[in-house]
Design a protein around this motif. Structure first.
Motif, PDB file in Angstrom:
ATOM      1  N   SER A 230       0.822  -1.006  -0.007  1.00  0.00           N
ATOM      2  CA  SER A 230      -0.072  -0.194   0.080  1.00  0.00           C
ATOM      3  C   SER A 230       1.078   1.066  -0.035  1.00  0.00           C
ATOM      4  CB  SER A 230      -0.543   0.528   0.752  1.00  0.00           C
ATOM      5  OG  SER A 230      -1.756   1.183   1.890  1.00  0.00           O
ATOM      6  N   ALA A 231       1.867   1.085   0.911  1.00  0.00           N
ATOM      7  CA  ALA A 231       2.874   2.571   0.381  1.00  0.00           C
ATOM      8  C   ALA A 231       4.111   2.608   0.191  1.00  0.00           C
ATOM      9  CB  ALA A 231       3.390   2.133   1.847  1.00  0.00           C
ATOM     10  N   ARG A 232       3.846   1.374  -1.233  1.00  0.00           N
ATOM     11  CA  ARG A 232       4.878   1.774  -2.262  1.00  0.00           C
ATOM     12  C   ARG A 232       4.057   2.708  -3.323  1.00  0.00           C
ATOM     13  NH1 ARG A 232       5.946  -3.415  -2.623  1.00  0.00           N
ATOM     14  NH2 ARG A 232       7.919  -3.554  -1.770  1.00  0.00           N
ATOM     15  N   VAL A 233       2.980   1.554  -3.535  1.00  0.00           N
ATOM     16  CA  VAL A 233       1.579   2.244  -4.958  1.00  0.00           C
ATOM     17  C   VAL A 233       1.758   3.699  -4.452  1.00  0.00           C
ATOM     18  CG1 VAL A 233      -0.942   1.968  -5.317  1.00  0.00           C
ATOM     19  CG2 VAL A 233       0.804   0.076  -5.426  1.00  0.00           C
ATOM     20  N   PHE A 234       1.094   4.159  -3.272  1.00  0.00           N
ATOM     21  CA  PHE A 234       0.362   5.230  -2.610  1.00  0.00           C
ATOM     22  C   PHE A 234       2.097   6.000  -2.838  1.00  0.00           C
ATOM     23  CE2 PHE A 234       0.735   9.294   0.055  1.00  0.00           C
ATOM     24  CZ  PHE A 234       0.040   9.727  -0.295  1.00  0.00           C
ATOM     25  N   PHE A 235       2.970   5.768  -2.599  1.00  0.00           N
ATOM     26  CA  PHE A 235       4.134   7.099  -2.931  1.00  0.00           C
ATOM     27  C   PHE A 235       4.911   6.574  -4.209  1.00  0.00           C
ATOM     28  CE2 PHE A 235       4.975   6.665   1.209  1.00  0.00           C
ATOM     29  CZ  PHE A 235       4.777   8.341   1.453  1.00  0.00           C
ATOM     30  N   THR A 236       4.235   5.751  -5.415  1.00  0.00           N
ATOM     31  CA  THR A 236       4.481   5.582  -6.829  1.00  0.00           C
ATOM     32  C   THR A 236       3.561   7.000  -7.144  1.00  0.00           C
ATOM     33  OG1 THR A 236       5.330   3.318  -6.713  1.00  0.00           O
ATOM     34  CG2 THR A 236       4.349   4.058  -8.488  1.00  0.00           C
ATOM     35  N   ARG A 237       2.607   6.476  -7.319  1.00  0.00           N
ATOM     36  CA  ARG A 237       1.640   7.778  -7.744  1.00  0.00           C
ATOM     37  C   ARG A 237       1.476   8.855  -7.429  1.00  0.00           C
ATOM     38  NH1 ARG A 237      -3.425   3.215  -6.768  1.00  0.00           N
ATOM     39  NH2 ARG A 237      -3.765   2.394  -8.994  1.00  0.00           N
ATOM     40  N   ALA A 238       2.389   9.465  -6.217  1.00  0.00           N
ATOM     41  CA  ALA A 238       2.269  10.490  -5.591  1.00  0.00           C
ATOM     42  C   ALA A 238       4.001  11.413  -6.268  1.00  0.00           C
ATOM     43  CB  ALA A 238       2.698  10.699  -4.102  1.00  0.00           C
ATOM     44  N   ALA A 239       4.629  10.408  -6.715  1.00  0.00           N
ATOM     45  CA  ALA A 239       5.923  10.889  -7.029  1.00  0.00           C
ATOM     46  C   ALA A 239       5.685  11.189  -8.403  1.00  0.00           C
ATOM     47  CB  ALA A 239       6.652   9.895  -7.707  1.00  0.00           C
ATOM     48  N   LEU A 240       6.652  13.247  -7.955  1.00  0.00           N
ATOM     49  CA  LEU A 240       6.748  14.589  -8.670  1.00  0.00           C
ATOM     50  C   LEU A 240       7.493  14.342  -9.157  1.00  0.00           C
ATOM     51  CD1 LEU A 240       4.272  16.400 -10.172  1.00  0.00           C
ATOM     52  CD2 LEU A 240       4.832  18.146  -8.146  1.00  0.00           C
ATOM     53  N   PRO A 241       7.942  14.278 -10.234  1.00  0.00           N
ATOM     54  CA  PRO A 241       9.740  13.764 -10.415  1.00  0.00           C
ATOM     55  C   PRO A 241      10.249  15.444 -11.177  1.00  0.00           C
ATOM     56  CG  PRO A 241       8.777  12.133 -11.979  1.00  0.00           C
ATOM     57  CD  PRO A 241       7.624  13.000 -11.283  1.00  0.00           C
ATOM     58  N   ALA A 242      11.389  15.844 -10.964  1.00  0.00           N
ATOM     59  CA  ALA A 242      12.116  16.808 -11.696  1.00  0.00           C
ATOM     60  C   ALA A 242      12.312  16.289 -12.892  1.00  0.00           C
ATOM     61  CB  ALA A 242      13.310  17.488 -10.314  1.00  0.00           C
ATOM     62  N   VAL A 243      12.101  17.450 -13.895  1.00  0.00           N
ATOM     63  CA  VAL A 243      12.506  17.035 -14.440  1.00  0.00           C
ATOM     64  C   VAL A 243      13.513  18.071 -15.928  1.00  0.00           C
ATOM     65  CG1 VAL A 243      10.135  15.703 -15.488  1.00  0.00           C
ATOM     66  CG2 VAL A 243      10.834  18.385 -16.208  1.00  0.00           C
ATOM     67  N   HIS A 244      13.473  18.881 -15.345  1.00  0.00           N
ATOM     68  CA  HIS A 244      14.891  19.987 -15.297  1.00  0.00           C
ATOM     69  C   HIS A 244      15.016  20.775 -14.304  1.00  0.00           C
ATOM     70  CE1 HIS A 244      16.313  23.628 -17.786  1.00  0.00           C
ATOM     71  NE2 HIS A 244      16.268  22.939 -18.756  1.00  0.00           N
ATOM     72  N   HIS A 245      16.210  21.630 -14.485  1.00  0.00           N
ATOM     73  CA  HIS A 245      16.159  22.343 -12.751  1.00  0.00           C
ATOM     74  C   HIS A 245      17.526  23.992 -13.245  1.00  0.00           C
ATOM     75  CE1 HIS A 245      18.250  23.896  -9.500  1.00  0.00           C
ATOM     76  NE2 HIS A 245      19.341  23.927  -9.624  1.00  0.00           N
ATOM     77  N   VAL A 246      17.843  24.172 -13.236  1.00  0.00           N
ATOM     78  CA  VAL A 246      18.638  25.199 -13.818  1.00  0.00           C
ATOM     79  C   VAL A 246      18.642  26.622 -12.559  1.00  0.00           C
ATOM     80  CG1 VAL A 246      17.339  26.776 -14.949  1.00  0.00           C
ATOM     81  CG2 VAL A 246      19.737  27.001 -16.117  1.00  0.00           C
ATOM     82  N   VAL A 247      20.202  26.654 -12.560  1.00  0.00           N
ATOM     83  CA  VAL A 247      20.355  28.216 -12.076  1.00  0.00           C
ATOM     84  C   VAL A 247      21.438  29.204 -12.050  1.00  0.00           C
ATOM     85  CG1 VAL A 247      22.012  27.228 -10.771  1.00  0.00           C
ATOM     86  CG2 VAL A 247      21.118  28.612  -9.237  1.00  0.00           C
ATOM     87  N   SER A 248      21.771  29.777 -12.067  1.00  0.00           N
ATOM     88  CA  SER A 248      22.027  31.225 -12.272  1.00  0.00           C
ATOM     89  C   SER A 248      23.868  31.087 -12.084  1.00  0.00           C
ATOM     90  CB  SER A 248      21.701  32.336 -12.541  1.00  0.00           C
ATOM     91  OG  SER A 248      22.412  33.874 -12.885  1.00  0.00           O
ATOM     92  N   GLY A 249      24.424  31.409 -13.016  1.00  0.00           N
ATOM     93  CA  GLY A 249      25.853  31.274 -12.923  1.00  0.00           C
ATOM     94  C   GLY A 249      26.769  32.731 -11.808  1.00  0.00           C
ATOM     95  N   ASP A 250      26.010  32.981 -11.426  1.00  0.00           N
ATOM     96  CA  ASP A 250      26.247  34.895 -10.623  1.00  0.00           C
ATOM     97  C   ASP A 250      26.156  34.629  -9.481  1.00  0.00           C
ATOM     98  OD1 ASP A 250      26.148  36.241 -12.568  1.00  0.00           O
ATOM     99  OD2 ASP A 250      24.008  37.031 -12.962  1.00  0.00           O
ATOM    100  N   GLU A 251      26.829  35.126  -8.301  1.00  0.00           N
ATOM    101  CA  GLU A 251      26.666  35.348  -6.990  1.00  0.00           C
ATOM    102  C   GLU A 251      25.091  35.056  -6.428  1.00  0.00           C
ATOM    103  OE1 GLU A 251      28.275  37.036  -2.824  1.00  0.00           O
ATOM    104  OE2 GLU A 251      29.709  37.939  -5.010  1.00  0.00           O
ATOM    105  N   VAL A 252      24.937  34.019  -5.551  1.00  0.00           N
ATOM    106  CA  VAL A 252      23.714  34.262  -4.557  1.00  0.00           C
ATOM    107  C   VAL A 252      23.071  35.734  -4.704  1.00  0.00           C
ATOM    108  CG1 VAL A 252      22.695  32.695  -3.143  1.00  0.00           C
ATOM    109  CG2 VAL A 252      23.840  31.677  -3.947  1.00  0.00           C
ATOM    110  N   PRO A 253      22.298  35.808  -5.060  1.00  0.00           N
ATOM    111  CA  PRO A 253      21.475  37.233  -4.494  1.00  0.00           C
ATOM    112  C   PRO A 253      21.111  37.355  -2.315  1.00  0.00           C
ATOM    113  CG  PRO A 253      20.512  36.650  -6.030  1.00  0.00           C
ATOM    114  CD  PRO A 253      21.074  35.679  -5.872  1.00  0.00           C
TER     115      PRO A 253
END
Length: 374
Positions: A230-253
């Protein structure tokens, strides 16, 4: 295709995908597992984008197995693995398997002994360059609660004690951000090191287990966390994968603020909508004037959530905040977005509807916790 070195994760680079699934079987379950695999193999063979798969057994420990598959690219695999059809197809395997671990890799180089490539040919055949990462894995879960219970659920989810961040010598939980949009909950995590180890570590913590039990009565999808299936099915259905990530190369403001925006897509257009936002955030990362410093796009089926780190207020530059900067981008989003589902109808090329979309897409922050660097 040349990809910005700032992108640490992307499902949209066009490369072929290699998926590796490591399995540890219960003793005596080998034949049952083989039967389940044959059923799964026949099902996945007809899935668009699937190229091949192999089943392997360890020569050192017969209880350890390996399934590898190759796909034309990441999007068709993600569409399959996040589908209800996949949940039902792999269910017969659950009683055979003690432990699993899934890994996904873009194919950047390939050796073909029967047809050696010159360096020039190899370079021309390569679809992507190596991406520059930050050592952080990103993942999210999403689920819905019963209408009318939103405030109670938010209170429960905001009030728990943070679990121990350090998992082991190489893995630590860096940040947890939790948002709600109506009765939908989204919990995003950032992990330095092994994502699976961190998720298992968090799930074992008493304070987290208490919270999970406390929200159980309010969930729209029933679950029993004491039942592994039950736990495996719930978390499989709840998964929301990260399909893209980007961050600026500048210093963190200074004064960077995190927001989550919810974009329900028209049926079957979730991946296209996520790709549009990903390309927009790539451009924002190259624009020193953009208020978007970093972004992670999560997508499953027709659910798209964009986590953005902004300088300034969210509504100071609605077009950039929504990822719509540039000619025709608002119209493109309009074709992909399920506007009525989010309370926005009509053209997105008017300031009124842009502001309305921003207001309706903005998710309510529940908690955002960062662990101190040890």
């Amino acid at each position: 295709m040349t990809i910005s070195g700032r992108i640490s994760q992307s499902a949209f680079d066009g490369s072929r995908l290699r998926v590796i699934l490591l399995l540890d079987l219960y003793e005596g379950a080998q034949q049952q597992f083989l039967d389940a695999y044959e059923h799964m193999r026949n099902q996945v063979a007809s899935v668009p984008g699937h190229l091949s798969d192999q089943l392997c057994q360890s020569i050192e420990n017969p209880s350890q197995w390996l399934i590898t598959s190759e796909w034309e690219s990441a999007p068709p695999f993600l569409a399959w693995v996040n589908s209800e059809e996949h949940v039902e197809t792999v269910r017969p395997m659950h009683s055979c398997v003690r432990d699993t671990r899934s890994m996904r890799y873009s194919i950047l180089r390939e050796t073909t002994p029967n047809a050696p490539l010159t360096p020039e040919q190899a370079s021309a055949a390569m679809q992507v360059t190596a991406r520059v990462g930050d050592g952080v894995a990103r993942h999210a879960l999403t689920f819905t609660v019963k209408p009318g219970s939103e405030s109670k659920v938010a209170e429960i989810l905001a009030g728990y004690t943070s679990p121990e961040a350090q998992v082991d010598d190489t893995t630590r939980l860096r940040r947890t951000s939790l948002f709600m949009h109506g009765n939908r909950v989204v919990r995003a995590v950032e992990v330095e090191g092994d994502l699976l180890a961190a998720l298992r570590h968090v799930a074992r913590q008493p304070e987290v287990r208490a919270v999970e039990e406390a929200i159980n009565p309010y969930l729209e999808q029933d679950r029993d966390l004491s039942d592994p299936d039950s736990a495996r099915v719930f978390f499989t259905r709840a998964a929301l994968p990260a399909v893209h990530h980007v961050v600026s190369g500048d210093e963190v403001p200074a004064g960077l603020r995190r927001h989550a925006l919810y974009y329900p897509a028209k049926e079957g257009r979730g991946m296209d909508l996520a790709k549009l936002l990903a390309h927009q955030d790539e451009a924002a990362a190259d624009d020193p004037a953009s208020p978007v410093y970093g972004s992670t796009v999560f997508q499953r089926d027709d659910i798209v959530v964009r986590l953005v780190d902004l300088t300034g207020e969210l509504d100071a530059d609605p077009v950039s905040s929504l990822g719509l900067k540039g000619p025709g981008k608002a119209a493109e989003l309009e074709r992909l977005l399920d506007g009525p589902a989010i309370g926005v109808e009509g053209s997105l090329e008017t300031d009124r509807n842009i502001n309305r979309l921003l207001s309706h897409a903005d998710m309510m922050p529940v908690t955002d916790r960062s662990s101190a660097q040890s």
